[in-house]
Design a protein around this motif. Structure first.
Motif, PDB file in Angstrom:
ATOM      1  N   PRO A 434       0.835  -1.220   0.000  1.00  0.00           N
ATOM      2  CA  PRO A 434       0.000   0.000   0.000  1.00  0.00           C
ATOM      3  C   PRO A 434       0.862   1.259   0.000  1.00  0.00           C
ATOM      4  O   PRO A 434       1.916   1.307   0.632  1.00  0.00           O
ATOM      5  CB  PRO A 434      -0.802  -0.135   1.297  1.00  0.00           C
ATOM      6  N   HIS A 435       0.388   2.274  -0.690  1.00  0.00           N
ATOM      7  CA  HIS A 435       1.118   3.537  -0.764  1.00  0.00           C
ATOM      8  C   HIS A 435       0.724   4.489   0.358  1.00  0.00           C
ATOM      9  O   HIS A 435       1.435   5.470   0.606  1.00  0.00           O
ATOM     10  CB  HIS A 435       0.880   4.195  -2.119  1.00  0.00           C
ATOM     11  N   VAL A 436      -0.385   4.234   1.005  1.00  0.00           N
ATOM     12  CA  VAL A 436      -0.802   5.073   2.120  1.00  0.00           C
ATOM     13  C   VAL A 436      -1.380   4.179   3.217  1.00  0.00           C
ATOM     14  O   VAL A 436      -2.116   3.231   2.941  1.00  0.00           O
ATOM     15  CB  VAL A 436      -1.832   6.130   1.672  1.00  0.00           C
ATOM     16  N   LEU A 437      -1.014   4.477   4.451  1.00  0.00           N
ATOM     17  CA  LEU A 437      -1.585   3.801   5.616  1.00  0.00           C
ATOM     18  C   LEU A 437      -2.455   4.803   6.364  1.00  0.00           C
ATOM     19  O   LEU A 437      -2.010   5.918   6.672  1.00  0.00           O
ATOM     20  CB  LEU A 437      -0.482   3.287   6.551  1.00  0.00           C
ATOM     21  N   LEU A 507       1.209  18.948  -1.396  1.00  0.00           N
ATOM     22  CA  LEU A 507       0.744  18.561  -2.727  1.00  0.00           C
ATOM     23  C   LEU A 507       1.629  19.188  -3.802  1.00  0.00           C
ATOM     24  O   LEU A 507       1.971  18.544  -4.808  1.00  0.00           O
ATOM     25  CB  LEU A 507      -0.709  19.001  -2.904  1.00  0.00           C
ATOM     26  N   ASP A 508       2.039  20.439  -3.600  1.00  0.00           N
ATOM     27  CA  ASP A 508       2.904  21.103  -4.577  1.00  0.00           C
ATOM     28  C   ASP A 508       4.265  20.412  -4.680  1.00  0.00           C
ATOM     29  O   ASP A 508       4.892  20.417  -5.750  1.00  0.00           O
ATOM     30  CB  ASP A 508       3.108  22.569  -4.190  1.00  0.00           C
ATOM     31  N   LYS A 509       4.739  19.846  -3.575  1.00  0.00           N
ATOM     32  CA  LYS A 509       6.048  19.181  -3.580  1.00  0.00           C
ATOM     33  C   LYS A 509       6.065  17.969  -4.505  1.00  0.00           C
ATOM     34  O   LYS A 509       7.130  17.531  -4.953  1.00  0.00           O
ATOM     35  CB  LYS A 509       6.441  18.755  -2.157  1.00  0.00           C
ATOM     36  N   THR A 510       4.882  17.398  -4.800  1.00  0.00           N
ATOM     37  CA  THR A 510       4.846  16.216  -5.668  1.00  0.00           C
ATOM     38  C   THR A 510       5.257  16.550  -7.101  1.00  0.00           C
ATOM     39  O   THR A 510       5.513  15.639  -7.890  1.00  0.00           O
ATOM     40  CB  THR A 510       3.439  15.596  -5.681  1.00  0.00           C
ATOM     41  N   ALA A 536     -10.757  14.509   2.483  1.00  0.00           N
ATOM     42  CA  ALA A 536      -9.668  13.578   2.756  1.00  0.00           C
ATOM     43  C   ALA A 536      -9.511  12.583   1.618  1.00  0.00           C
ATOM     44  O   ALA A 536      -8.394  12.290   1.176  1.00  0.00           O
ATOM     45  CB  ALA A 536      -9.925  12.840   4.063  1.00  0.00           C
ATOM     46  N   GLU A 537     -10.623  12.054   1.128  1.00  0.00           N
ATOM     47  CA  GLU A 537     -10.537  11.080   0.034  1.00  0.00           C
ATOM     48  C   GLU A 537      -9.912  11.704  -1.207  1.00  0.00           C
ATOM     49  O   GLU A 537      -9.037  11.110  -1.855  1.00  0.00           O
ATOM     50  CB  GLU A 537     -11.925  10.548  -0.296  1.00  0.00           C
ATOM     51  N   ALA A 538     -10.316  12.930  -1.524  1.00  0.00           N
ATOM     52  CA  ALA A 538      -9.787  13.593  -2.719  1.00  0.00           C
ATOM     53  C   ALA A 538      -8.299  13.895  -2.564  1.00  0.00           C
ATOM     54  O   ALA A 538      -7.505  13.695  -3.498  1.00  0.00           O
ATOM     55  CB  ALA A 538     -10.567  14.885  -2.983  1.00  0.00           C
ATOM     56  N   LEU A 539      -7.900  14.370  -1.394  1.00  0.00           N
ATOM     57  CA  LEU A 539      -6.498  14.723  -1.177  1.00  0.00           C
ATOM     58  C   LEU A 539      -5.598  13.492  -1.180  1.00  0.00           C
ATOM     59  O   LEU A 539      -4.522  13.497  -1.785  1.00  0.00           O
ATOM     60  CB  LEU A 539      -6.355  15.485   0.149  1.00  0.00           C
ATOM     61  N   VAL A 540      -6.039  12.422  -0.521  1.00  0.00           N
ATOM     62  CA  VAL A 540      -5.233  11.208  -0.478  1.00  0.00           C
ATOM     63  C   VAL A 540      -5.114  10.611  -1.875  1.00  0.00           C
ATOM     64  O   VAL A 540      -4.023  10.185  -2.298  1.00  0.00           O
ATOM     65  CB  VAL A 540      -5.830  10.188   0.509  1.00  0.00           C
ATOM     66  N   ARG A 541      -6.205  10.600  -2.619  1.00  0.00           N
ATOM     67  CA  ARG A 541      -6.151  10.074  -3.983  1.00  0.00           C
ATOM     68  C   ARG A 541      -5.190  10.922  -4.829  1.00  0.00           C
ATOM     69  O   ARG A 541      -4.370  10.389  -5.592  1.00  0.00           O
ATOM     70  CB  ARG A 541      -7.534  10.068  -4.626  1.00  0.00           C
ATOM     71  N   ILE A 562     -11.608   5.181   3.201  1.00  0.00           N
ATOM     72  CA  ILE A 562     -10.766   5.577   2.075  1.00  0.00           C
ATOM     73  C   ILE A 562      -9.981   4.375   1.558  1.00  0.00           C
ATOM     74  O   ILE A 562      -9.734   4.241   0.350  1.00  0.00           O
ATOM     75  CB  ILE A 562      -9.808   6.714   2.499  1.00  0.00           C
ATOM     76  N   ALA A 563      -9.590   3.492   2.467  1.00  0.00           N
ATOM     77  CA  ALA A 563      -8.826   2.310   2.062  1.00  0.00           C
ATOM     78  C   ALA A 563      -9.619   1.450   1.088  1.00  0.00           C
ATOM     79  O   ALA A 563      -9.067   0.898   0.121  1.00  0.00           O
ATOM     80  CB  ALA A 563      -8.423   1.500   3.287  1.00  0.00           C
ATOM     81  N   ALA A 564     -10.929   1.355   1.315  1.00  0.00           N
ATOM     82  CA  ALA A 564     -11.761   0.558   0.418  1.00  0.00           C
ATOM     83  C   ALA A 564     -11.867   1.215  -0.951  1.00  0.00           C
ATOM     84  O   ALA A 564     -11.876   0.537  -1.985  1.00  0.00           O
ATOM     85  CB  ALA A 564     -13.149   0.368   1.026  1.00  0.00           C
ATOM     86  N   VAL A 565     -11.911   2.551  -0.965  1.00  0.00           N
ATOM     87  CA  VAL A 565     -12.034   3.276  -2.230  1.00  0.00           C
ATOM     88  C   VAL A 565     -10.759   3.147  -3.059  1.00  0.00           C
ATOM     89  O   VAL A 565     -10.800   2.945  -4.274  1.00  0.00           O
ATOM     90  CB  VAL A 565     -12.356   4.761  -1.970  1.00  0.00           C
ATOM     91  N   LEU A 566      -9.585   3.227  -2.386  1.00  0.00           N
ATOM     92  CA  LEU A 566      -8.309   3.183  -3.099  1.00  0.00           C
ATOM     93  C   LEU A 566      -7.832   1.755  -3.361  1.00  0.00           C
ATOM     94  O   LEU A 566      -6.847   1.558  -4.081  1.00  0.00           O
ATOM     95  CB  LEU A 566      -7.236   3.941  -2.312  1.00  0.00           C
ATOM     96  N   GLY A 567      -8.470   0.777  -2.773  1.00  0.00           N
ATOM     97  CA  GLY A 567      -8.119  -0.613  -3.035  1.00  0.00           C
ATOM     98  C   GLY A 567      -6.740  -0.975  -2.500  1.00  0.00           C
ATOM     99  O   GLY A 567      -6.385  -0.643  -1.361  1.00  0.00           O
ATOM    100  N   ALA A 568      -5.944  -1.612  -3.325  1.00  0.00           N
ATOM    101  CA  ALA A 568      -4.638  -2.121  -2.885  1.00  0.00           C
ATOM    102  C   ALA A 568      -3.640  -1.006  -2.600  1.00  0.00           C
ATOM    103  O   ALA A 568      -2.596  -1.249  -2.001  1.00  0.00           O
ATOM    104  CB  ALA A 568      -4.060  -3.061  -3.955  1.00  0.00           C
ATOM    105  N   ARG A 569      -3.968   0.223  -3.016  1.00  0.00           N
ATOM    106  CA  ARG A 569      -3.033   1.327  -2.785  1.00  0.00           C
ATOM    107  C   ARG A 569      -3.124   1.892  -1.379  1.00  0.00           C
ATOM    108  O   ARG A 569      -2.344   2.769  -1.017  1.00  0.00           O
ATOM    109  CB  ARG A 569      -3.280   2.438  -3.807  1.00  0.00           C
ATOM    110  N   ALA A 570      -4.072   1.418  -0.558  1.00  0.00           N
ATOM    111  CA  ALA A 570      -4.240   1.928   0.804  1.00  0.00           C
ATOM    112  C   ALA A 570      -4.570   0.788   1.748  1.00  0.00           C
ATOM    113  O   ALA A 570      -5.068  -0.266   1.331  1.00  0.00           O
ATOM    114  CB  ALA A 570      -5.329   2.997   0.855  1.00  0.00           C
ATOM    115  N   ALA A 571      -4.263   0.990   3.020  1.00  0.00           N
ATOM    116  CA  ALA A 571      -4.582  -0.019   4.038  1.00  0.00           C
ATOM    117  C   ALA A 571      -4.818   0.680   5.366  1.00  0.00           C
ATOM    118  O   ALA A 571      -4.272   1.761   5.633  1.00  0.00           O
ATOM    119  CB  ALA A 571      -3.439  -1.026   4.173  1.00  0.00           C
TER     120      ALA A 571
END
Length: 611
Positions: A434-437, A507-510, A536-541, A562-571
């Motif tokens: 996962p990319h985000v916890l 976000l700008d640092k990305t 939160a969902e929009a920012l994390v995505r 949010i973890a369910a929305v992002l699938g394998a990318r979040a936990a």
């Protein structure tokens, strides 16, 4: 095998204390000896004046003995000063190992920038900060270098070079001790910015026509002095000059006074500017010279240290010799206070000659001053990291990955928490994981500490230091944190607005060259649960889609979706507590899944609120 840090420090501390005790005994003995010599001199004078049997010339012996004792005593006092600094160095080292270091070191408050993306959030500066724990530097340039390394991640090749240098310096207790005690005065007296600027500034006096003019006027001045001397001897009847010769001598003498005096008057401000600047710069270089001289004696194997050492005498001459020449010029300039030099200044142009020599020194060696400062600062900063490595021999250097944004840590802990109290956890984000916890949990359970643990270790890793973990593998990362965000009454900024401004910066640092490691505590805490969930969902995505990895913490369990929305990318992960006998206990262990209970009610009851 490297010595155990506690025992090594205790042994060296005991040795320094024994040296100090012996030195104090010698100090008292020399004091009594000087009193005895003074009494002996007084006795010789009294006997010589009372009877012709003893010549008063014998008083030369006790006077010579007294001068010798003064020299020996002065050297002893300087040695004792250094030994006491060494004693303090090892006392502070033991305090770090015993977890009693907070408030006893250099906090580095001046390096704290509230706009920096993580400095305040990760406690890099201030009392009890990472900088206070790390810094054993004793010069301003060393502190500046260490602070810069903590504030800016270095590329992997630079980090690996620093790691090799730290590994070489780790067992070098002798060098770290010497730099600490020799740099004590340099820390309070040397301004590296102004010193480097003085070395690189354009010459105030050029070597061309000015040098020729000064030389010609000096020859003329000597002629004028001889003419004046001839006139004086003629007046005293030691010399017989014809009337015409006397007139010529008088004209030459007066002309020299006029021409040389006018030259000195017209150039007085330029000459005084040169003298004033070099006196301050030479004083600062003098404070730094012992540190440089100590580094000149070293030979290093690691490429970075070898390069820094070679930069000290890149032109083939070590700094100690160059600074010695400058100090000699300063001694000559100090002689201008002598009445004879003042009288003869107009004839020999003492100040212009020395000003030209000073500017000549600056032309040939001034540019090297910045190299000397840079090498000193980097070696001191590396010694600070080596000190951390020596005191925590089980802490490894991190490994750097080249396969995308990732951070994989085994048994990672916070380096500011004593090793006997720190709780370690395993964390893996990025890559195939996962990319985000999304971290949920009760109050005081360890959520914020986990964010700081990852952030501080990422900072240490990219500064070239060992990390508090059994193993840490990470890609180069640009850290962005929102942990210690507060409102501003003066600035009219609410906590929520301050937080979204910080999130905007993350976000700008990305858009930068490095993947971002984001660490956000109590995500969007300052708004209602409906807006928080959508935002939160929009920012994390957005962060994940831009290649960022990180952790967010929350008390709002709705964000766990949010973890369910992002699938394998979040936990989801969580911290929990146990309540037994009315007492709340935390184990600070991170577990998978969403927390299933809150301790807020129990905490309120525990402080006596009727709930």
């Amino acid at each position: 095998m490297a010595p155990e840090p506690h025992s090594a420090y205790r042994q060296l501390l005991q040795e320094r204390r024994e040296e100090i005790a012996r030195g104090d005994d010698r100090h008292r003995t020399l004091g009594y000896a000087k009193i005895a010599v003074v009494l002996a001199a007084a006795a010789i004078v009294w006997i010589a004046l009372s009877t012709p049997a003893l010549s008063i010339a014998w008083v030369v012996l006790p006077v010579a003995a007294f001068v010798t004792l003064l020299v020996v005593h002065d050297r002893l006092l300087k040695h004792l000063t250094l030994r006491r600094r060494a004693e303090r160095f090892f006392e502070k080292a033991l305090a770090r190992l015993d977890g009693k270091w907070m408030g006893d070191g250099e906090p580095g408050d001046g390096y704290l920038d509230l706009e920096h993306p993580y400095a305040q959030d990760l406690d890099l500066f201030g009392k009890g900060s990472l900088f206070e724990l790390l810094s054993t530097t004793r010069t301003h340039i060393g502190e500046d270098t260490l602070a810069r390394w903590l504030l800016s991640p270095a590329p992997p090749e630079t980090v690996r070079a620093r790691q090799a240098a730290v590994g070489e310096l780790r067992p070098r207790l002798d060098l770290r001790e010497d730099l600490a005690i020799l740099g004590e005065e340099a820390r309070t007296g040397v301004d590296p910015v102004s010193l480097a600027a003085w070395g690189e500034a354009p010459p105030l006096v050029g070597p061309g026509h000015m040098l020729a003019v000064v030389r010609v006027l000096t020859v003329v001045g000597v002629a004028g002095f001889l003419a004046g001397g001839a006139l004086l001897l003629n007046e005293l009847s030691f010399l017989s000059l014809s009337e015409r010769a006397a007139a010529v001598s008088r004209d030459v003498f007066l002309l020299v006074l006029l021409v040389n005096g006018l030259f000195l008057y017209r150039n007085r401000r330029t000459m005084e500017s040169v003298v004033a600047a070099v006196e301050e710069a030479a004083h600062e270089l003098g404070l730094l010279s012992e540190v440089l001289f100590r580094l000149e004696r070293e030979r290093f194997a690691s490429p970075l240290l070898a390069s820094l050492r070679a930069s000290l005498d890149a032109e083939g001459e070590p700094p100690s010799r160059r600074i010695a020449r400058l100090n000699h010029l300063i001694d000559l300039l100090d002689s201008r206070d002598n009445v004879f030099v003042r009288v003869f200044e107009v004839f020999i142009l003492w100040t212009p000659h020395l000003a030209l020599r000073v500017e000549d020194w600056r032309r040939h060696s001034g540019a090297a001053v910045r190299r000397w400062l840079t090498a000193t600062g980097e070696i001191e900063a590396l010694c600070s990291l080596a000190c951390l490595a020596f005191e925590h021999p089980r802490d490894p250097f991190p490994e750097f990955a080249e396969d995308g944004a990732c951070l994989e840590a085994t048994a990672i802990g916070h380096p500011l928490i004593p090793e006997d109290r720190v709780v370690r956890n395993d964390v893996s984000i990025g890559g195939a994981r996962p990319h985000v916890l999304i971290v949920s949990g009760s109050n005081m359970s360890g959520k914020s500490t986990m964010l700081r643990t990852l952030g501080v270790n990422a900072v240490l890793a990219q500064a070239g230091a060992p990390v508090r973990a059994e193993r840490l593998r990470l890609s180069p990362l640009d850290v962005g944190a929102s942990i210690r965000v507060t409102d501003s009454l003066q600035g009219g900024v609410s906590r929520f607005y301050a937080e979204i401004l910080r999130l905007r910066k993350i976000l700008d640092k990305t858009a930068g060259p490095l993947p971002v490691l984001f660490l956000v505590d109590e995500f969007l805490h300052g708004t209602n649960s409906h807006d928080r969930r959508i935002g939160a969902e929009a920012l994390v995505r957005g962060l994940v889609e831009r290649g960022a990895i990180g952790l967010i913490t929350t008390h709002d369990l709705a964000l766990a979706d949010i973890a369910a929305v992002l699938g394998a990318r979040a936990a989801n992960v969580h911290f929990e507590d146990q309540i037994a006998g009315g007492q709340i206990r935390f184990d600070y262990r991170m577990r998978p899944g969403v927390v299933e209970k809150s301790n807020a009610i129990e905490l309120m009851r525990s402080v006596g609120l009727e709930i």
